[in-house]
Design a protein around this motif. Structure first.
Motif, PDB file in Angstrom:
ATOM      1  N   ASP A  60       0.860  -1.188   0.000  1.00 50.19           N
ATOM      2  CA  ASP A  60       0.000   0.000   0.000  1.00 50.19           C
ATOM      3  C   ASP A  60       0.896   1.238   0.000  1.00 50.19           C
ATOM      4  O   ASP A  60       1.583   1.512   0.999  1.00 50.19           O
ATOM      5  CB  ASP A  60      -0.899  -0.012   1.232  1.00 50.19           C
ATOM      6  CG  ASP A  60      -1.882   1.159   1.249  1.00 50.19           C
ATOM      7  OD1 ASP A  60      -1.616   2.173   0.551  1.00 50.19           O
ATOM      8  OD2 ASP A  60      -2.894   1.073   1.960  1.00 50.19           O
ATOM      9  N   PRO A  61       0.912   1.991  -1.086  1.00 44.59           N
ATOM     10  CA  PRO A  61       1.826   3.141  -1.162  1.00 44.59           C
ATOM     11  C   PRO A  61       1.560   4.199  -0.093  1.00 44.59           C
ATOM     12  O   PRO A  61       2.499   4.852   0.367  1.00 44.59           O
ATOM     13  CB  PRO A  61       1.607   3.693  -2.573  1.00 44.59           C
ATOM     14  CG  PRO A  61       0.280   3.152  -2.997  1.00 44.59           C
ATOM     15  CD  PRO A  61       0.138   1.836  -2.325  1.00 44.59           C
ATOM     16  N   ASP A  62       0.303   4.358   0.320  1.00 45.89           N
ATOM     17  CA  ASP A  62       0.007   5.323   1.380  1.00 45.89           C
ATOM     18  C   ASP A  62       0.681   4.916   2.689  1.00 45.89           C
ATOM     19  O   ASP A  62       1.208   5.766   3.425  1.00 45.89           O
ATOM     20  CB  ASP A  62      -1.504   5.435   1.585  1.00 45.89           C
ATOM     21  CG  ASP A  62      -2.186   6.216   0.470  1.00 45.89           C
ATOM     22  OD1 ASP A  62      -1.762   7.362   0.213  1.00 45.89           O
ATOM     23  OD2 ASP A  62      -3.120   5.681  -0.154  1.00 45.89           O
ATOM     24  N   LYS A  63       0.673   3.629   2.967  1.00 49.19           N
ATOM     25  CA  LYS A  63       1.321   3.141   4.183  1.00 49.19           C
ATOM     26  C   LYS A  63       2.837   3.284   4.097  1.00 49.19           C
ATOM     27  O   LYS A  63       3.508   3.560   5.094  1.00 49.19           O
ATOM     28  CB  LYS A  63       0.929   1.687   4.432  1.00 49.19           C
ATOM     29  CG  LYS A  63      -0.527   1.509   4.850  1.00 49.19           C
ATOM     30  CD  LYS A  63      -0.849   0.056   5.116  1.00 49.19           C
ATOM     31  CE  LYS A  63      -2.312  -0.113   5.555  1.00 49.19           C
ATOM     32  NZ  LYS A  63      -2.656  -1.540   5.795  1.00 49.19           N
ATOM     33  N   LEU A  76      14.175   4.854   0.316  1.00 50.20           N
ATOM     34  CA  LEU A  76      13.782   3.634  -0.385  1.00 50.20           C
ATOM     35  C   LEU A  76      12.261   3.472  -0.390  1.00 50.20           C
ATOM     36  O   LEU A  76      11.665   3.069  -1.393  1.00 50.20           O
ATOM     37  CB  LEU A  76      14.437   2.412   0.272  1.00 50.20           C
ATOM     38  CG  LEU A  76      15.964   2.289   0.095  1.00 50.20           C
ATOM     39  CD1 LEU A  76      16.499   1.148   0.958  1.00 50.20           C
ATOM     40  CD2 LEU A  76      16.312   2.062  -1.380  1.00 50.20           C
ATOM     41  N   LEU A  77      11.649   3.799   0.734  1.00 51.38           N
ATOM     42  CA  LEU A  77      10.189   3.694   0.837  1.00 51.38           C
ATOM     43  C   LEU A  77       9.494   4.734  -0.044  1.00 51.38           C
ATOM     44  O   LEU A  77       8.490   4.443  -0.704  1.00 51.38           O
ATOM     45  CB  LEU A  77       9.750   3.858   2.301  1.00 51.38           C
ATOM     46  CG  LEU A  77      10.180   2.737   3.257  1.00 51.38           C
ATOM     47  CD1 LEU A  77       9.854   3.113   4.700  1.00 51.38           C
ATOM     48  CD2 LEU A  77       9.504   1.419   2.884  1.00 51.38           C
ATOM     49  N   TYR A  78      10.028   5.964  -0.052  1.00 48.59           N
ATOM     50  CA  TYR A  78       9.454   7.012  -0.905  1.00 48.59           C
ATOM     51  C   TYR A  78       9.532   6.598  -2.384  1.00 48.59           C
ATOM     52  O   TYR A  78       8.578   6.809  -3.155  1.00 48.59           O
ATOM     53  CB  TYR A  78      10.184   8.334  -0.709  1.00 48.59           C
ATOM     54  CG  TYR A  78       9.895   9.049   0.579  1.00 48.59           C
ATOM     55  CD1 TYR A  78       8.594   9.138   1.078  1.00 48.59           C
ATOM     56  CD2 TYR A  78      10.913   9.659   1.317  1.00 48.59           C
ATOM     57  CE1 TYR A  78       8.321   9.815   2.260  1.00 48.59           C
ATOM     58  CE2 TYR A  78      10.654  10.332   2.505  1.00 48.59           C
ATOM     59  CZ  TYR A  78       9.358  10.403   2.974  1.00 48.59           C
ATOM     60  OH  TYR A  78       9.082  11.075   4.150  1.00 48.59           O
ATOM     61  N   GLU A  79      10.673   6.034  -2.774  1.00 51.31           N
ATOM     62  CA  GLU A  79      10.859   5.615  -4.166  1.00 51.31           C
ATOM     63  C   GLU A  79       9.875   4.510  -4.542  1.00 51.31           C
ATOM     64  O   GLU A  79       9.274   4.533  -5.626  1.00 51.31           O
ATOM     65  CB  GLU A  79      12.300   5.156  -4.383  1.00 51.31           C
ATOM     66  CG  GLU A  79      13.313   6.293  -4.327  1.00 51.31           C
ATOM     67  CD  GLU A  79      14.751   5.823  -4.303  1.00 51.31           C
ATOM     68  OE1 GLU A  79      15.639   6.642  -4.575  1.00 51.31           O
ATOM     69  OE2 GLU A  79      14.987   4.632  -3.982  1.00 51.31           O
ATOM     70  N   GLU A  80       9.716   3.552  -3.646  1.00 49.43           N
ATOM     71  CA  GLU A  80       8.785   2.455  -3.901  1.00 49.43           C
ATOM     72  C   GLU A  80       7.349   2.975  -4.003  1.00 49.43           C
ATOM     73  O   GLU A  80       6.595   2.599  -4.911  1.00 49.43           O
ATOM     74  CB  GLU A  80       8.889   1.404  -2.791  1.00 49.43           C
ATOM     75  CG  GLU A  80       8.045   0.159  -3.045  1.00 49.43           C
ATOM     76  CD  GLU A  80       8.169  -0.884  -1.948  1.00 49.43           C
ATOM     77  OE1 GLU A  80       7.393  -1.859  -1.987  1.00 49.43           O
ATOM     78  OE2 GLU A  80       9.023  -0.715  -1.046  1.00 49.43           O
ATOM     79  N   ALA A  81       6.980   3.865  -3.096  1.00 49.97           N
ATOM     80  CA  ALA A  81       5.631   4.431  -3.107  1.00 49.97           C
ATOM     81  C   ALA A  81       5.394   5.240  -4.374  1.00 49.97           C
ATOM     82  O   ALA A  81       4.318   5.168  -4.988  1.00 49.97           O
ATOM     83  CB  ALA A  81       5.422   5.306  -1.876  1.00 49.97           C
ATOM     84  N   ARG A  84       2.538   5.861  -9.413  1.00 51.58           N
ATOM     85  CA  ARG A  84       2.603   6.149 -10.847  1.00 51.58           C
ATOM     86  C   ARG A  84       1.922   5.037 -11.661  1.00 51.58           C
ATOM     87  O   ARG A  84       1.187   5.316 -12.610  1.00 51.58           O
ATOM     88  CB  ARG A  84       4.052   6.337 -11.295  1.00 51.58           C
ATOM     89  CG  ARG A  84       4.189   6.729 -12.751  1.00 51.58           C
ATOM     90  CD  ARG A  84       5.531   7.356 -13.058  1.00 51.58           C
ATOM     91  NE  ARG A  84       6.644   6.488 -12.706  1.00 51.58           N
ATOM     92  CZ  ARG A  84       7.938   6.833 -12.846  1.00 51.58           C
ATOM     93  NH1 ARG A  84       8.237   8.050 -13.304  1.00 51.58           N
ATOM     94  NH2 ARG A  84       8.899   6.017 -12.510  1.00 51.58           N
ATOM     95  N   VAL A  85       2.191   3.788 -11.268  1.00 50.16           N
ATOM     96  CA  VAL A  85       1.553   2.651 -11.946  1.00 50.16           C
ATOM     97  C   VAL A  85       0.035   2.711 -11.789  1.00 50.16           C
ATOM     98  O   VAL A  85      -0.721   2.394 -12.713  1.00 50.16           O
ATOM     99  CB  VAL A  85       2.094   1.314 -11.394  1.00 50.16           C
ATOM    100  CG1 VAL A  85       1.262   0.144 -11.903  1.00 50.16           C
ATOM    101  CG2 VAL A  85       3.552   1.129 -11.786  1.00 50.16           C
ATOM    102  N   ALA A  86      -0.418   3.162 -10.626  1.00 50.39           N
ATOM    103  CA  ALA A  86      -1.858   3.259 -10.355  1.00 50.39           C
ATOM    104  C   ALA A  86      -2.482   4.514 -10.969  1.00 50.39           C
ATOM    105  O   ALA A  86      -3.673   4.777 -10.791  1.00 50.39           O
ATOM    106  CB  ALA A  86      -2.094   3.260  -8.843  1.00 50.39           C
ATOM    107  N   LYS A  87      -1.668   5.314 -11.694  1.00 45.86           N
ATOM    108  CA  LYS A  87      -2.124   6.553 -12.347  1.00 45.86           C
ATOM    109  C   LYS A  87      -2.586   7.612 -11.345  1.00 45.86           C
ATOM    110  O   LYS A  87      -3.374   8.493 -11.684  1.00 45.86           O
ATOM    111  CB  LYS A  87      -3.272   6.279 -13.336  1.00 45.86           C
ATOM    112  CG  LYS A  87      -2.969   5.220 -14.383  1.00 45.86           C
ATOM    113  CD  LYS A  87      -1.860   5.647 -15.320  1.00 45.86           C
ATOM    114  CE  LYS A  87      -1.646   4.603 -16.415  1.00 45.86           C
ATOM    115  NZ  LYS A  87      -0.491   4.957 -17.285  1.00 45.86           N
ATOM    116  N   ASN A  88      -2.085   7.504 -10.115  1.00 45.38           N
ATOM    117  CA  ASN A  88      -2.391   8.523  -9.108  1.00 45.38           C
ATOM    118  C   ASN A  88      -1.279   9.573  -9.181  1.00 45.38           C
ATOM    119  O   ASN A  88      -0.334   9.582  -8.386  1.00 45.38           O
ATOM    120  CB  ASN A  88      -2.462   7.899  -7.715  1.00 45.38           C
ATOM    121  CG  ASN A  88      -3.039   8.864  -6.682  1.00 45.38           C
ATOM    122  OD1 ASN A  88      -2.928  10.082  -6.833  1.00 45.38           O
ATOM    123  ND2 ASN A  88      -3.641   8.328  -5.630  1.00 45.38           N
TER     124      ASN A  88
END
Length: 304
Positions: free
Chosen positions: A5-8, A33-38, A43-47
């Motif tokens: 979950d990118p928000d988490k 690392l967490l910011y990059e993953e999120a 981006r993949v989710a088009k958000n």
């Protein structure tokens, strides 16, 4: 189990950067690392909104790491790349001021890495993104991008940037600035012996002045550029000379004939479009003025 979950991920990363009674120093390594993953997940989710913010934070994290460690040639590079990603997303969202700010920041970070070429490229990307909605800002970015390359001794790589700036100036109907931009291209071309580009730029500038119905400035530009031997002996010089003579004689048909020549057809597209619309204004007035100068009577008392 990894968090998907990118928000988490963002929430967890934010906590790692905040000091507390139990955390006396920020953990920028893991937070970044967490910011990059999120950012990638958003981006993949088009958000795009949240992806942009995450890339901003990832860029900040890489900046912080570059100040903590001795990897200064690597970390600012990653920070710059993330800032470019944020800028691209700001473009998608129509946040034009952020587009300007983010691409400028990316350029600064590349310069910190000692990499003027990508620094210039970042500004050019910003300029292209802004051409339609903020043309004034776009042309400034093009000029700044050109300046970086010239300072690095890579004048030839700036040619297209000067052409792009010229095109924007023409759209803005800032013809004097458009001509100046081509003259700058000519100077840059002179430094790297790109004679053909230099001569085409000078003829282009003269045509732009004529389109703006500024014959005196066109003539001055011609005379100044003719001090350059390469231009003086060029087809572009002969074309400019014929064009100015036709204006002086008020010969509209000759003007139309000259602007259809192959020499003009080989200029940049935006200049060709202006040339094919010549003459603008009343050229007969130029013929009248020239005639007056020729017929001015001599003063019998003036023996000088």
């Amino acid at each position: 189990m990894p968090i998907s979950d990118p928000d988490k991920l963002i929430s967890k990363a934010d906590k790692l950067t905040k000091l507390s009674l139990t955390r006396w120093s920020a953990d920028w390594r893991n937070a970044t690392l967490l910011y990059e993953e999120a950012a990638n997940l958003f981006r993949v989710a088009k958000n795009n909104e949240k992806a942009k913010e995450a890339f901003e934070k990832a860029s900040k994290g890489q900046e912080m790491l570059s100040s903590y460690f001795l990897n200064e040639k690597i970390r600012p590079w990653d920070a710059a790349k993330h800032m470019e990603s944020a800028a691209a997303l700001a473009k998608e969202l129509g946040y034009w001021n952020e587009v300007t700010d983010f691409y400028r920041r990316a350029s600064e970070l590349y310069m910190e890495c000692g990499r003027p070429q990508p620094a210039s490229d970042a500004l050019a990307k910003g300029a292209r993104a802004l051409e339609d909605d903020m043309p004034e800002a776009a042309v400034q970015l093009y000029n700044d991008a050109s300046a970086i390359l010239e300072e690095d001794g890579k004048e030839q790589m700036a040619f297209d940037l000067y052409r792009a700036a010229t095109s924007v100036y023409i759209k803005l109907e800032k013809y004097s600035d458009a001509a100046s931009s081509l003259l700058q291209l000519g100077l840059a071309a002179d430094k790297c012996n790109a004679t053909n580009s230099q001569c085409k730029a000078y003829l282009g500038a003269i045509i732009i002045y004529l389109y703006a119905h500024d014959f005196k400035q066109a003539e001055k530009c011609y005379n100044d550029c003719s001090q350059v031997d390469a231009f003086l002996r060029s087809d572009q010089n002969r074309c400019a000379s014929k064009l100015l003579s036709a204006y002086t004689e008020g010969d509209i048909e000759e003007i139309k004939r000259v602007v259809q020549s192959s020499t003009v057809s080989n200029l940049d597209h935006v200049v060709i479009k202006l040339a094919r619309k010549l003459p603008t204004g009343d050229v007969s007035a130029l013929k009248t003025d020239a005639g007056k100068e020729e017929e001015e009577p001599l003063d019998e008392n003036d023996l000088t």
